[in-house]
Design an enzyme around this catalytic site. Structure first.
Site, PDB file in Angstrom:
ATOM      1  N   ASP A 190       0.809  -1.210   0.000  1.00  0.00           N
ATOM      2  CA  ASP A 190       0.000   0.000   0.000  1.00  0.00           C
ATOM      3  C   ASP A 190       0.851   1.272   0.000  1.00  0.00           C
ATOM      4  O   ASP A 190       1.592   1.543   0.940  1.00  0.00           O
ATOM      5  CB  ASP A 190      -0.953   0.010   1.201  1.00  0.00           C
ATOM      6  CG  ASP A 190      -2.154   0.923   1.008  1.00  0.00           C
ATOM      7  OD1 ASP A 190      -2.295   1.501  -0.086  1.00  0.00           O
ATOM      8  OD2 ASP A 190      -2.949   1.054   1.955  1.00  0.00           O
TER       9      ASP A 190
ATOM     10  N   LYS B 294      -8.250  14.441  -3.019  1.00  0.00           N
ATOM     11  CA  LYS B 294      -8.664  13.810  -1.763  1.00  0.00           C
ATOM     12  C   LYS B 294      -8.544  14.785  -0.599  1.00  0.00           C
ATOM     13  O   LYS B 294      -7.573  15.526  -0.496  1.00  0.00           O
ATOM     14  CB  LYS B 294      -7.805  12.570  -1.503  1.00  0.00           C
ATOM     15  CG  LYS B 294      -8.171  11.816  -0.238  1.00  0.00           C
ATOM     16  CD  LYS B 294      -7.472  10.474  -0.144  1.00  0.00           C
ATOM     17  CE  LYS B 294      -6.003  10.634   0.123  1.00  0.00           C
ATOM     18  NZ  LYS B 294      -5.344   9.319   0.335  1.00  0.00           N
TER      19      LYS B 294
ATOM     20  N   LYS C 130      -8.214  -1.443   3.439  1.00  0.00           N
ATOM     21  CA  LYS C 130      -7.577  -0.130   3.626  1.00  0.00           C
ATOM     22  C   LYS C 130      -7.526   0.253   5.103  1.00  0.00           C
ATOM     23  O   LYS C 130      -6.529   0.805   5.589  1.00  0.00           O
ATOM     24  CB  LYS C 130      -8.335   0.932   2.823  1.00  0.00           C
ATOM     25  CG  LYS C 130      -7.784   2.342   2.940  1.00  0.00           C
ATOM     26  CD  LYS C 130      -6.418   2.462   2.296  1.00  0.00           C
ATOM     27  CE  LYS C 130      -6.509   2.518   0.792  1.00  0.00           C
ATOM     28  NZ  LYS C 130      -5.197   2.840   0.175  1.00  0.00           N
TER      29      LYS C 130
ATOM     30  N   LYS D  32       2.532   1.856   3.426  1.00  0.00           N
ATOM     31  CA  LYS D  32       1.786   2.011   4.672  1.00  0.00           C
ATOM     32  C   LYS D  32       1.984   0.831   5.614  1.00  0.00           C
ATOM     33  O   LYS D  32       2.056   0.995   6.825  1.00  0.00           O
ATOM     34  CB  LYS D  32       0.283   2.121   4.372  1.00  0.00           C
ATOM     35  CG  LYS D  32      -0.209   3.423   3.807  1.00  0.00           C
ATOM     36  CD  LYS D  32      -1.731   3.429   3.787  1.00  0.00           C
ATOM     37  CE  LYS D  32      -2.291   4.703   3.181  1.00  0.00           C
ATOM     38  NZ  LYS D  32      -2.175   4.701   1.712  1.00  0.00           N
TER      39      LYS D  32
END
Length: 508
Positions: free
Chosen positions: A303, A393, A352, A465
């Site tokens: 990620d 975003k 996520k 991540k």
């Protein structure tokens, strides 16, 4: 002061036409306890030799999700830089760059000259692939050509898009693997470019596509990166995917719980091609990791760490390191691109949520003065799909910490970011560093022969991540520590000491 290139003059470093070879003393500590329970910390020193192949290959890059927002942004950025395309906006003339890329746009300190700090580009430390020379291809479940996909993404300025159309209109992604059970149902209308057949047949098709891409483009090496939709988590079970043998058997038996991303990764490993996962799902099930180790093929993930989580890995590290106690972390996001639409399904959002939630664990565990065993900050993550905002975003975070004498401190942060324009340079860095890592060999004192790093590429942690690490390896999420690890290992490859910021030459 910035210097573009340098040579290290040291008896511990040797340059040849083919290699840079260095001898390096790695200093660490060993902990033990005596018979009375007293902790003993013993400094240790281990000699390593590093050998870096200076020959940068002609590199092929295959993206899974080539026609998505990230894929089109990567291709557009490479083409704009390669051809020197400029474009006008309401704010004036724009020129292409690789800002946001660690390897292309960041620097590192190499010393000081007459009292002035001296830096070098990160890419100047060791020979690295040039992203403008990538040979780019890949897969997508949508049949749109890349120019149409770029327009659909709505990421880039229109004047830039117009100039890129001639370069992108004839490029159509290869058919991809599509399984509606692993992504949101709202993706079905895009899926008009898919590989049919059983899972075994799909793996064989992907393997042939990789071989054909390599042959058609005369590349020396290929790296594959997943930048397609986030999948739901796959079940991990004994006899299903817990070993390399059971994973391959499950693919042969067309087991429905083997995800498309795991199929791509399996095909890559069997072809000896590095595979990087840029999404949060558990692509690297235990059997796949074992397969990569067996074949000694680099894998990395998970990620992309681009916006909110990158800030979190900085801020929580700062707070805990300053002796403050984060007790509540609330993170809200909304976005309107296809990633947001796919994440609107609960099963894909859960993937996520997991990757975003674990980012503070090592920082909390580092300070048992603040946290009792098992204690952890309240941590909530929300993602909403708002089509109007597109790729722009919004992330809003609230960090509440306990401070001196029962007081509280609250930090609130608002982050607006162009999602794909932050992710694209990270994709380039992951590819460049993965390729570089494959050219580094090492051996420690007592070992007879040079060998590569472990196939699970921990050095990519700065960019992800949820860093994938070999079993038994501590997971580090603090951003500064991740960068220091990467930088200092690359410094060791050219015989430079780690950057410790002591600057003793100015202290006496």
């Amino acid at each position: 002061m910035l210097i573009d290139n340098f040579l290290v003059q040291s008896p511990n470093v040797a340059y040849s036409e083919q290699h840079i070879t260095s001898t390096y003393q790695y200093d660490s500590t060993r902990l033990s306890r005596d018979g009375k329970g007293q902790w003993i910390v013993t400094p240790t020193s281990t000699e390593y030799q590093f050998r870096v192949d200076r020959r940068v290959p002609r590199l092929g890059v295959m993206l899974v999700g080539l026609g998505g927002n990230n894929g089109t942004s990567v291709m557009a950025g490479i083409l704009a830089n390669k051809h020197g395309i400029t474009w006008m906006t309401k704010d004036g003339l724009r020129k292409p760059n690789y800002w946001g890329s660690l390897t292309q746009s960041a620097t590192l300190r190499v010393g000081n000259y007459e009292g002035e700090e001296v830096f070098t580009p990160f890419k100047g430390l060791l020979p690295m692939a040039d992203p403008s020379q990538f040979v780019l291809g890949g897969w997508d479940i949508s049949s749109m050509n890349m120019a149409e996909a770029m327009e659909r993404a709505k990421v880039l300025d229109f004047e830039l898009q117009k100039q890129l159309v001639p370069y992108m209109k004839d490029i159509v992604p290869l058919p991809g693997i599509y399984d509606p059970d692993f992504i949101a149902a709202n993706q079905e209308e895009r899926a008009d470019n898919v590989i049919k057949g059983s899972r075994q047949q799909q793996v064989e098709v992907v393997r042939q596509q990789i071989r054909q891409f390599k042959e058609d483009n005369a590349v020396d090496k290929v790296i594959i990166l997943w930048t397609a939709n986030t999948e739901r988590y796959a079940q991990v079970a004994e006899g299903l995917n817990d070993t390399a043998e059971t994973l391959l058997a499950s693919i042969a038996a067309n087991e429905p719980e083997i995800s498309p991303s795991t199929l791509y990764a399996t095909a890559a490993i069997l072809e000896g091609v590095a595979f990087i996962n840029g999404s949060p799902q558990n692509t690297f099930v235990p059997g796949l990791i074992e397969l990569a180790v067996q074949h000694n093929v680099l894998i990395g993930g998970d990620d992309f760490k681009s916006g909110q989580t990158k800030m979190k890995s900085v801020l929580v590290d700062f707070l805990v390191g300053a002796g403050l106690k984060p007790t509540s972390i609330v993170s809200y996001n909304h976005l309107g691109n296809n990633d947001g639409m796919n994440l609107s399904a609960p099963q894909t959002f859960r993937s996520k949520e997991i990757s975003k939630s674990n980012v503070v664990d090592d920082m909390v565990a580092s300070n048992s003065i603040l946290y009792e065993p098992g204690e952890h900050p309240d941590h909530c993550i929300v993602i909403k799909y708002i089509p109007y905002v597109g790729d722009s975003k919004r992330a809003m975070d609230e960090y509440t910490s306990e401070i001196f004498l029962g007081g509280t401190n609250t930090i609130v942060m608002h982050n607006t970011c162009e999602d794909s324009l932050l992710a694209a340079p990270i994709i380039l860095d992951l590819i460049i560093l993965a390729e570089l890592i494959s050219r580094i060999e090492l051996k420690k004192d007592g070992e007879a022969a040079f060998h590569g790093f472990h196939p699970v590429a921990v050095l990519l942690s700065y960019l992800t991540k949820a860093p994938l690490v070999p079993q038994g390896t501590p997971v580090v999420n603090a951003l500064a520590k991740q960068r220091a690890m990467l930088e200092n290992i690359l410094r060791a490859c050219v015989g430079l000491p780690p950057e410790n910021h002591m600057m003793m030459e100015f202290k006496c």
